[in-house]
Write a protein that holds these residues in place. Sequence first.
Motif, short mmCIF file in Angstrom:
data_model
loop_
_atom_site.label_atom_id
_atom_site.label_comp_id
_atom_site.label_asym_id
_atom_site.label_seq_id
_atom_site.Cartn_x
_atom_site.Cartn_y
_atom_site.Cartn_z
N PRO A 85 0.75 -1.59 0.26
CA PRO A 85 -0.31 0.15 -0.26
C PRO A 85 1.24 1.20 0.09
CG PRO A 85 -0.74 -1.49 1.89
CD PRO A 85 0.38 -2.18 1.02
N ALA A 86 0.68 2.48 -0.79
CA ALA A 86 0.87 3.40 -0.73
C ALA A 86 0.48 4.72 -0.87
CB ALA A 86 1.64 3.61 -2.28
N VAL A 87 -0.87 4.42 -0.88
CA VAL A 87 -1.94 5.40 -0.53
C VAL A 87 -3.02 5.40 -0.94
CG1 VAL A 87 -2.09 6.79 -3.22
CG2 VAL A 87 -2.33 8.21 -1.31
N ARG A 88 -4.26 5.62 0.17
CA ARG A 88 -5.57 5.16 0.83
C ARG A 88 -6.32 6.31 1.11
NH1 ARG A 88 -5.22 0.47 4.51
NH2 ARG A 88 -4.87 -1.07 2.18
N GLY A 89 -6.95 6.16 0.70
CA GLY A 89 -7.90 7.63 1.12
C GLY A 89 -9.93 7.24 0.35
N THR A 90 -10.53 8.18 1.36
CA THR A 90 -11.89 7.96 1.09
C THR A 90 -12.59 9.42 0.40
OG1 THR A 90 -12.29 5.70 2.38
CG2 THR A 90 -14.48 7.20 2.44
N VAL A 91 -13.26 9.26 -0.60
CA VAL A 91 -13.69 11.09 -0.84
C VAL A 91 -15.47 10.77 -1.18
CG1 VAL A 91 -13.80 9.69 -3.23
CG2 VAL A 91 -14.57 12.55 -2.08
N HIS A 92 -16.24 11.59 -0.02
CA HIS A 92 -17.53 11.60 0.09
C HIS A 92 -18.88 12.93 -0.65
CE1 HIS A 92 -17.84 8.23 3.03
NE2 HIS A 92 -16.61 8.82 3.16
N GLY A 93 -19.45 12.68 -1.17
CA GLY A 93 -20.19 13.90 -1.62
C GLY A 93 -21.11 13.64 -3.07
N PRO A 94 -21.83 14.61 -3.42
CA PRO A 94 -22.35 14.74 -4.10
C PRO A 94 -21.95 14.81 -5.91
CG PRO A 94 -23.55 15.49 -3.90
CD PRO A 94 -22.37 15.45 -2.55
N ALA A 95 -20.61 16.03 -5.92
CA ALA A 95 -20.03 16.10 -6.83
C ALA A 95 -18.80 16.67 -6.57
CB ALA A 95 -20.60 17.51 -7.20
N ALA A 96 -17.82 15.40 -5.74
CA ALA A 96 -16.87 15.01 -5.13
C ALA A 96 -15.61 15.41 -6.24
CB ALA A 96 -16.22 14.71 -3.70
N THR A 97 -14.61 16.21 -6.05
CA THR A 97 -13.50 15.18 -7.02
C THR A 97 -12.64 15.35 -6.07
OG1 THR A 97 -14.01 16.28 -8.85
CG2 THR A 97 -11.80 15.72 -8.76
N ALA A 98 -11.12 13.70 -6.22
CA ALA A 98 -10.08 13.62 -5.45
C ALA A 98 -9.17 13.49 -6.65
CB ALA A 98 -10.34 12.19 -4.17
N VAL A 99 -7.73 13.83 -5.93
CA VAL A 99 -6.75 13.68 -6.85
C VAL A 99 -6.12 12.40 -5.78
CG1 VAL A 99 -4.79 13.77 -7.75
CG2 VAL A 99 -7.12 15.29 -9.01
N PHE A 100 -5.83 11.28 -6.01
CA PHE A 100 -4.48 10.54 -5.09
C PHE A 100 -2.92 10.55 -5.67
CE2 PHE A 100 -8.84 9.81 -3.51
CZ PHE A 100 -8.83 9.43 -2.74
N MET A 101 -1.84 10.69 -5.40
CA MET A 101 -0.64 10.24 -6.07
C MET A 101 0.20 9.70 -4.89
SD MET A 101 0.20 14.04 -7.50
CE MET A 101 1.44 13.35 -8.99
N ALA A 102 0.90 8.67 -5.43
CA ALA A 102 1.92 7.80 -4.38
C ALA A 102 2.96 7.94 -4.87
CB ALA A 102 1.72 6.16 -4.99
N ARG A 103 4.25 7.32 -4.35
CA ARG A 103 5.25 7.71 -4.90
C ARG A 103 5.97 6.82 -5.80
NH1 ARG A 103 7.50 2.21 -3.52
NH2 ARG A 103 6.46 1.46 -2.08
N ALA A 104 6.96 6.98 -6.65
CA ALA A 104 7.38 6.43 -7.49
C ALA A 104 7.71 5.14 -7.01
CB ALA A 104 8.85 7.12 -8.13
N ALA A 105 7.04 3.83 -8.65
CA ALA A 105 7.17 3.17 -8.57
C ALA A 105 8.33 2.44 -9.46
CB ALA A 105 6.22 2.86 -9.60
N ALA A 106 9.12 1.51 -8.61
CA ALA A 106 9.78 0.13 -9.61
C ALA A 106 9.88 0.60 -11.14
CB ALA A 106 10.60 -0.62 -8.47
N SER A 107 11.35 1.23 -11.78
CA SER A 107 10.88 0.44 -12.95
C SER A 107 11.67 -0.37 -13.69
CB SER A 107 11.06 1.90 -13.71
OG SER A 107 11.57 2.92 -13.45
#
Length: 107
Positions: A85-107
């Motif tokens: 797990p890198a990031v976790r979140g919850t969003v609520h609301g009839p017109a909500a917008t959310a952005v989730f970003m995590a640490r860089a992954a191995a490549s």
Amino acid sequence: MTFSDPHLPGEGMVTFRVSGQGVDDLTYAVQPPGDSGGEHQVARPELPWFEVVQARGVGAMPMLTLTLDGPGAWAECEILTDGAPAVRGTVHGPAATAVFMARAAAS
């Protein structure tokens, strides 16, 4: 959410997970900072939804954006990198917008 990610650390894999109700659309990408054009959009995804992609490029950052629509709309979101797990979140609301970003992954 009850998903399993079969990938091992160091494989450069990213898993996006979304559950809930009323998710109108979501966009996900794994790309190096400053790059564009690698986004994937899903309109009205069937929930629970998940996608596993391989990170490409040095410093590739996983990103997940979602928009909710309708009364009682909510979503639980999670990004895993290399199975952890890198990031976790919850969003609520009839017109909500959310952005989730995590640490860089191995490549």
